[in-house]
Design a protein around this motif. Sequence first.
Motif, PDB file in Angstrom:
ATOM      1  N   HIS A  23       0.845  -1.200   0.000  1.00  0.00           N
ATOM      2  CA  HIS A  23       0.000   0.000   0.000  1.00  0.00           C
ATOM      3  C   HIS A  23       0.876   1.244   0.000  1.00  0.00           C
ATOM      4  CE1 HIS A  23      -3.821  -2.022   0.518  1.00  0.00           C
ATOM      5  NE2 HIS A  23      -3.266  -2.777   1.449  1.00  0.00           N
ATOM      6  N   ASP A  24       0.435   2.265  -0.713  1.00  0.00           N
ATOM      7  CA  ASP A  24       1.164   3.535  -0.746  1.00  0.00           C
ATOM      8  C   ASP A  24       1.360   4.070   0.664  1.00  0.00           C
ATOM      9  OD1 ASP A  24       1.338   3.540  -3.518  1.00  0.00           O
ATOM     10  OD2 ASP A  24      -0.456   4.787  -3.789  1.00  0.00           O
ATOM     11  N   GLY A  25       2.553   4.516   0.956  1.00  0.00           N
ATOM     12  CA  GLY A  25       2.859   5.124   2.242  1.00  0.00           C
ATOM     13  C   GLY A  25       3.120   4.149   3.373  1.00  0.00           C
ATOM     14  N   ALA A  26       3.034   2.843   3.118  1.00  0.00           N
ATOM     15  CA  ALA A  26       3.212   1.858   4.193  1.00  0.00           C
ATOM     16  C   ALA A  26       4.581   1.977   4.844  1.00  0.00           C
ATOM     17  CB  ALA A  26       3.004   0.447   3.665  1.00  0.00           C
ATOM     18  N   HIS A  27       5.603   2.191   4.056  1.00  0.00           N
ATOM     19  CA  HIS A  27       6.953   2.234   4.618  1.00  0.00           C
ATOM     20  C   HIS A  27       7.171   3.467   5.503  1.00  0.00           C
ATOM     21  CE1 HIS A  27       8.283  -1.389   2.699  1.00  0.00           C
ATOM     22  NE2 HIS A  27       7.751  -0.963   1.576  1.00  0.00           N
ATOM     23  N   GLN A  28       6.342   4.479   5.337  1.00  0.00           N
ATOM     24  CA  GLN A  28       6.441   5.657   6.204  1.00  0.00           C
ATOM     25  C   GLN A  28       5.934   5.355   7.613  1.00  0.00           C
ATOM     26  OE1 GLN A  28       4.246   8.520   3.949  1.00  0.00           O
ATOM     27  NE2 GLN A  28       5.949   8.942   2.567  1.00  0.00           N
ATOM     28  N   LEU A  29       5.185   4.254   7.752  1.00  0.00           N
ATOM     29  CA  LEU A  29       4.682   3.850   9.068  1.00  0.00           C
ATOM     30  C   LEU A  29       5.747   3.126   9.887  1.00  0.00           C
ATOM     31  CD1 LEU A  29       1.193   2.560   7.920  1.00  0.00           C
ATOM     32  CD2 LEU A  29       1.669   4.656   9.208  1.00  0.00           C
ATOM     33  N   VAL A  30       6.829   2.722   9.240  1.00  0.00           N
ATOM     34  CA  VAL A  30       7.918   2.028   9.939  1.00  0.00           C
ATOM     35  C   VAL A  30       8.879   3.100  10.431  1.00  0.00           C
ATOM     36  CG1 VAL A  30       9.725   0.283   9.770  1.00  0.00           C
ATOM     37  CG2 VAL A  30       7.652   0.059   8.373  1.00  0.00           C
ATOM     38  N   THR A  31       8.745   3.446  11.710  1.00  0.00           N
ATOM     39  CA  THR A  31       9.525   4.560  12.229  1.00  0.00           C
ATOM     40  C   THR A  31      10.626   4.123  13.183  1.00  0.00           C
ATOM     41  OG1 THR A  31       7.856   4.864  13.936  1.00  0.00           O
ATOM     42  CG2 THR A  31       7.658   6.233  11.961  1.00  0.00           C
ATOM     43  N   ASP A  32      10.321   3.222  14.090  1.00  0.00           N
ATOM     44  CA  ASP A  32      11.318   2.776  15.053  1.00  0.00           C
ATOM     45  C   ASP A  32      10.875   1.445  15.642  1.00  0.00           C
ATOM     46  OD1 ASP A  32       9.182   3.553  16.618  1.00  0.00           O
ATOM     47  OD2 ASP A  32      10.287   4.979  17.828  1.00  0.00           O
ATOM     48  N   GLY A  33      11.726   0.845  16.435  1.00  0.00           N
ATOM     49  CA  GLY A  33      11.382  -0.421  17.073  1.00  0.00           C
ATOM     50  C   GLY A  33      11.707  -1.613  16.199  1.00  0.00           C
ATOM     51  N   LEU A  34      11.036  -2.709  16.478  1.00  0.00           N
ATOM     52  CA  LEU A  34      11.258  -3.954  15.751  1.00  0.00           C
ATOM     53  C   LEU A  34      10.392  -4.000  14.494  1.00  0.00           C
ATOM     54  CD1 LEU A  34      11.143  -6.471  18.749  1.00  0.00           C
ATOM     55  CD2 LEU A  34      13.165  -5.505  17.652  1.00  0.00           C
ATOM     56  N   TYR A  35      10.895  -4.688  13.476  1.00  0.00           N
ATOM     57  CA  TYR A  35      10.163  -4.850  12.215  1.00  0.00           C
ATOM     58  C   TYR A  35      10.152  -6.334  11.875  1.00  0.00           C
ATOM     59  CZ  TYR A  35       8.955  -4.364   7.265  1.00  0.00           C
ATOM     60  OH  TYR A  35       8.352  -4.467   6.035  1.00  0.00           O
ATOM     61  N   LEU A  36       8.968  -6.866  11.592  1.00  0.00           N
ATOM     62  CA  LEU A  36       8.798  -8.283  11.281  1.00  0.00           C
ATOM     63  C   LEU A  36       8.054  -8.403   9.960  1.00  0.00           C
ATOM     64  CD1 LEU A  36       8.988 -11.263  12.237  1.00  0.00           C
ATOM     65  CD2 LEU A  36       6.832 -10.889  13.448  1.00  0.00           C
ATOM     66  N   ASP A  37       8.722  -8.945   8.935  1.00  0.00           N
ATOM     67  CA  ASP A  37       8.126  -9.107   7.607  1.00  0.00           C
ATOM     68  C   ASP A  37       7.723 -10.565   7.431  1.00  0.00           C
ATOM     69  OD1 ASP A  37       7.516  -9.289   4.889  1.00  0.00           O
ATOM     70  OD2 ASP A  37       9.053  -7.828   4.346  1.00  0.00           O
ATOM     71  N   LEU A  38       6.427 -10.808   7.283  1.00  0.00           N
ATOM     72  CA  LEU A  38       5.900 -12.173   7.223  1.00  0.00           C
ATOM     73  C   LEU A  38       5.700 -12.693   5.802  1.00  0.00           C
ATOM     74  CD1 LEU A  38       3.173 -11.728   9.968  1.00  0.00           C
ATOM     75  CD2 LEU A  38       5.435 -12.764  10.223  1.00  0.00           C
ATOM     76  N   ARG A  39       6.033 -11.918   4.791  1.00  0.00           N
ATOM     77  CA  ARG A  39       5.719 -12.314   3.417  1.00  0.00           C
ATOM     78  C   ARG A  39       6.322 -13.651   3.030  1.00  0.00           C
ATOM     79  NH1 ARG A  39       7.350  -7.057   0.296  1.00  0.00           N
ATOM     80  NH2 ARG A  39       8.781  -6.956   2.060  1.00  0.00           N
ATOM     81  N   TRP A  40       7.472 -13.983   3.545  1.00  0.00           N
ATOM     82  CA  TRP A  40       8.087 -15.256   3.167  1.00  0.00           C
ATOM     83  C   TRP A  40       8.100 -16.248   4.311  1.00  0.00           C
ATOM     84  CZ3 TRP A  40       9.763 -10.457   1.709  1.00  0.00           C
ATOM     85  CH2 TRP A  40       9.617 -10.169   0.352  1.00  0.00           C
ATOM     86  N   ALA A  41       7.691 -15.812   5.484  1.00  0.00           N
ATOM     87  CA  ALA A  41       7.745 -16.676   6.659  1.00  0.00           C
ATOM     88  C   ALA A  41       6.487 -17.521   6.839  1.00  0.00           C
ATOM     89  CB  ALA A  41       7.973 -15.831   7.914  1.00  0.00           C
ATOM     90  N   LEU A  42       5.343 -17.004   6.444  1.00  0.00           N
ATOM     91  CA  LEU A  42       4.076 -17.690   6.690  1.00  0.00           C
ATOM     92  C   LEU A  42       3.247 -17.765   5.408  1.00  0.00           C
ATOM     93  CD1 LEU A  42       3.008 -15.970  10.036  1.00  0.00           C
ATOM     94  CD2 LEU A  42       4.286 -18.095   9.745  1.00  0.00           C
ATOM     95  N   ARG A  43       2.467 -18.832   5.282  1.00  0.00           N
ATOM     96  CA  ARG A  43       1.605 -18.959   4.105  1.00  0.00           C
ATOM     97  C   ARG A  43       0.543 -17.860   4.128  1.00  0.00           C
ATOM     98  NH1 ARG A  43      -0.791 -24.575   6.257  1.00  0.00           N
ATOM     99  NH2 ARG A  43      -2.156 -23.711   7.832  1.00  0.00           N
ATOM    100  N   ASN A  44       0.092 -17.493   2.946  1.00  0.00           N
ATOM    101  CA  ASN A  44      -0.826 -16.377   2.794  1.00  0.00           C
ATOM    102  C   ASN A  44      -2.272 -16.872   2.751  1.00  0.00           C
ATOM    103  OD1 ASN A  44      -2.117 -14.003   2.238  1.00  0.00           O
ATOM    104  ND2 ASN A  44      -0.958 -13.545   0.383  1.00  0.00           N
ATOM    105  N   PRO A  45      -3.086 -16.543   3.743  1.00  0.00           N
ATOM    106  CA  PRO A  45      -4.487 -16.959   3.727  1.00  0.00           C
ATOM    107  C   PRO A  45      -5.258 -16.428   2.517  1.00  0.00           C
ATOM    108  CG  PRO A  45      -3.888 -16.179   5.898  1.00  0.00           C
ATOM    109  CD  PRO A  45      -2.748 -15.842   4.980  1.00  0.00           C
ATOM    110  N   ALA A  46      -4.802 -15.326   1.925  1.00  0.00           N
ATOM    111  CA  ALA A  46      -5.493 -14.766   0.759  1.00  0.00           C
ATOM    112  C   ALA A  46      -5.446 -15.718  -0.429  1.00  0.00           C
ATOM    113  CB  ALA A  46      -4.884 -13.424   0.384  1.00  0.00           C
ATOM    114  N   ASP A  47      -4.538 -16.702  -0.404  1.00  0.00           N
ATOM    115  CA  ASP A  47      -4.475 -17.697  -1.480  1.00  0.00           C
ATOM    116  C   ASP A  47      -5.622 -18.703  -1.395  1.00  0.00           C
ATOM    117  OD1 ASP A  47      -2.165 -16.472  -2.393  1.00  0.00           O
ATOM    118  OD2 ASP A  47      -0.827 -17.874  -1.364  1.00  0.00           O
ATOM    119  N   ASP A  48      -6.295 -18.759  -0.251  1.00  0.00           N
ATOM    120  CA  ASP A  48      -7.434 -19.659  -0.055  1.00  0.00           C
ATOM    121  C   ASP A  48      -8.713 -18.862  -0.329  1.00  0.00           C
ATOM    122  OD1 ASP A  48      -9.580 -21.142   0.968  1.00  0.00           O
ATOM    123  OD2 ASP A  48      -8.432 -21.884   2.678  1.00  0.00           O
TER     124      ASP A  48
END
Length: 145
Positions: A23-48
């Motif tokens: 989504h546009d502007g999503a990366h601007q929401l990542v400001t500080d703290g921990l970051y966890l990207d699940l795109r390759w770690a977990l299966r995508n329910p949207a595929d079902d």
Amino acid sequence: MQTTFLDGLGPVAAVIRSIGVRHDGAHQLVTDGLYLDLRWALRNPADDPALRYATGLDAGVYAHVLATPGARELIVRTAVQLQALAEEVPAGRLVRLTVACQGGRHRSVAVAEAVARRLWSAWGGEYGVEVEHHHVDHPVLPAAV
């Protein structure tokens, strides 16, 4: 945006945010703290097709995400890291975690909720936890190319 509050006896000590990185502007929401990207770690329910238009706030999607191999361990490790970070910041400061996936409707929402519950439980309800779902209400995105 939808927000969940887990009230504590004391102030909110952690803010967990779910986002969809496409989504546009999503990366601007990542400001500080921990970051966890699940795109390759977990299966995508949207595929079902049965889960595609639901969200991680729905019981079926939440269960699907947590049933993914490695999901529960990932949630436990993330909550432990966030708790350790909270012990290091000065009193009154918030710790932050951003949980990301493709569209911000399924995996990131379910994992953000699960981490928040685990963290709140570990604190014994002493501190509050706020969960912000920035893209949960956005339309389902087309499959990534």
